[in-house]
Each structure stands twice: as C-alpha cells, then as structure tokens.
Design a protein around this motif. Structure first.
Motif, PDB file in Angstrom:
ATOM      1  N   SER A  44       0.845  -1.203   0.000  1.00 39.38           N
ATOM      2  CA  SER A  44       0.000   0.000   0.000  1.00 39.38           C
ATOM      3  C   SER A  44       0.878   1.250   0.000  1.00 39.38           C
ATOM      4  O   SER A  44       1.954   1.265   0.611  1.00 39.38           O
ATOM      5  CB  SER A  44      -0.874  -0.012   1.260  1.00 39.38           C
ATOM      6  OG  SER A  44      -1.370   1.274   1.539  1.00 39.38           O
ATOM      7  N   ASN A  46       0.528   3.755   1.680  1.00 42.93           N
ATOM      8  CA  ASN A  46       0.625   4.238   3.060  1.00 42.93           C
ATOM      9  C   ASN A  46       1.241   3.203   4.001  1.00 42.93           C
ATOM     10  O   ASN A  46       1.128   3.340   5.218  1.00 42.93           O
ATOM     11  CB  ASN A  46      -0.764   4.633   3.574  1.00 42.93           C
ATOM     12  CG  ASN A  46      -1.301   5.841   2.857  1.00 42.93           C
ATOM     13  OD1 ASN A  46      -0.541   6.760   2.534  1.00 42.93           O
ATOM     14  ND2 ASN A  46      -2.594   5.849   2.580  1.00 42.93           N
ATOM     15  N   LEU A  49       3.640   4.563   6.631  1.00 42.21           N
ATOM     16  CA  LEU A  49       2.887   5.311   7.640  1.00 42.21           C
ATOM     17  C   LEU A  49       2.245   4.362   8.636  1.00 42.21           C
ATOM     18  O   LEU A  49       2.366   4.546   9.851  1.00 42.21           O
ATOM     19  CB  LEU A  49       1.809   6.174   6.968  1.00 42.21           C
ATOM     20  CG  LEU A  49       0.807   6.836   7.928  1.00 42.21           C
ATOM     21  CD1 LEU A  49       1.501   7.903   8.766  1.00 42.21           C
ATOM     22  CD2 LEU A  49      -0.360   7.421   7.141  1.00 42.21           C
ATOM     23  N   TRP A  50       1.585   3.304   8.129  1.00 40.45           N
ATOM     24  CA  TRP A  50       0.923   2.353   9.024  1.00 40.45           C
ATOM     25  C   TRP A  50       1.926   1.586   9.872  1.00 40.45           C
ATOM     26  O   TRP A  50       1.659   1.289  11.035  1.00 40.45           O
ATOM     27  CB  TRP A  50       0.016   1.411   8.236  1.00 40.45           C
ATOM     28  CG  TRP A  50      -1.236   2.113   7.823  1.00 40.45           C
ATOM     29  CD1 TRP A  50      -1.602   2.468   6.563  1.00 40.45           C
ATOM     30  CD2 TRP A  50      -2.252   2.609   8.697  1.00 40.45           C
ATOM     31  NE1 TRP A  50      -2.789   3.154   6.598  1.00 40.45           N
ATOM     32  CE2 TRP A  50      -3.217   3.250   7.903  1.00 40.45           C
ATOM     33  CE3 TRP A  50      -2.441   2.586  10.074  1.00 40.45           C
ATOM     34  CZ2 TRP A  50      -4.360   3.847   8.422  1.00 40.45           C
ATOM     35  CZ3 TRP A  50      -3.576   3.185  10.606  1.00 40.45           C
ATOM     36  CH2 TRP A  50      -4.515   3.803   9.787  1.00 40.45           C
TER      37      TRP A  50
END
Length: 161
Positions: A44, A46, A49-50
């Motif tokens: 992904s 993101n 970030l996750w």
C-alpha cells in the motif's frame, strides 16, 4: 540484593540478552517491517505510515503500562513471574506473526502491537532483575556480560538471515 549470585543465575540472566537482541534485530527492525508492508498491507502507498503508527502504538503502550506493571510486580513480590508471563506472551505472539500474512491487516497489526508491547514490558522487568544477580562490586561486570551477549545475539541472528 544478594551477596553472592551463582554463576547459573548470572549466565541465565545474561543469556536473555542474547535472545532478546535476536528478537529486536529480526522482528521490529529487519524482517517483520518488510513482511508487514509487502505482504500484509500489499505494498500500500501508506504502508510506511501504518508501520510507523503500529510500532509507535506498541512502544507507547509499553511506556504507559511498564510503570504500572512494574509497581504491581514489586508490590506483590512477583517480578520474576510477571517477567516470565510477559516473555511467554511475546514468544507466543512472535510465533503467531508467522501466519499474519493470511489474516486481515487489523488482526496482524493487533498481534504485533501485543507482541512488541509484551516484549518491551518484559525487557523493563528483566533490567530490574539485574539486582537479583549482582551486587555493588560486580554489577558493572555482569551488566557488561549481558550487553556483550546481547550484541552477539543480534549479530548471530543477522548472519542467520
């Protein structure tokens, strides 16, 4: 504090450093972040970030819970039992991480958070147990032995990967 810790107590305490450094190198630093981002989150945009949020939550929880669990362990004189329980939770959680790629991302995230939180709280209890295996005259030597074995554990695990 004991006057004369046995060699078995000293080496048992120090060898935990060998094992926990292996966990720190392999799970939250080298392999699991890649596994989490590439397999669990399917690359992904993101994913980083996750991963940052996930690791941050686990460390924040450990920081908030460690003083409470440490105080309870001290008050009940069950520090070693709490250490063993949290270590077992971290070990079981680490084993479960191997199958998290087949789980929904939320479950995989929760398993990692519980595992890493347990590991970090166990680590604070482990540090406090040093006073059970040392005294003023040998605490530097024993601490250094744990530190050296910890580095060796991290190196060995890195080389095995």
């Amino acid at each position: 504090m004991k006057d004369a810790p046995t060699r078995k107590e000293i080496y048992s305490w120090s060898l935990y450093d060998f094992a926990n450094s292996g966990y720190m190198v392999v799970v939250p630093i080298l392999l699991f972040p890649l596994y989490y981002k590439n397999l669990i989150l399917n690359n992904s945009p993101n994913a980083d970030l996750w991963w940052g949020i996930t690791i941050g939550i686990s460390v924040l929880l450990a920081g908030l819970l460690s003083p409470v669990i440490g105080a309870l362990a001290d008050a009940t004189k069950r520090r070693k039992a709490a250490f063993v329980l949290l270590s077992l939770l971290a070990i079981i959680g680490t084993a479960l991480l191997a199958v998290t790629g087949k789980l929904a991302p939320l479950f995989a995230t929760l398993i990692f958070i519980a595992t890493n939180t347990s590991f970090n709280i166990a680590l604070t209890l482990y540090d406090s147990l040093m006073f059970n295996v040392s005294n003023k005259s040998n605490s530097g030597h024993i601490s250094g032995l744990g530190w050296a074995l910890g580095n060796a554990g991290g190196i060995v695990c890195t080389l095995l990967i």
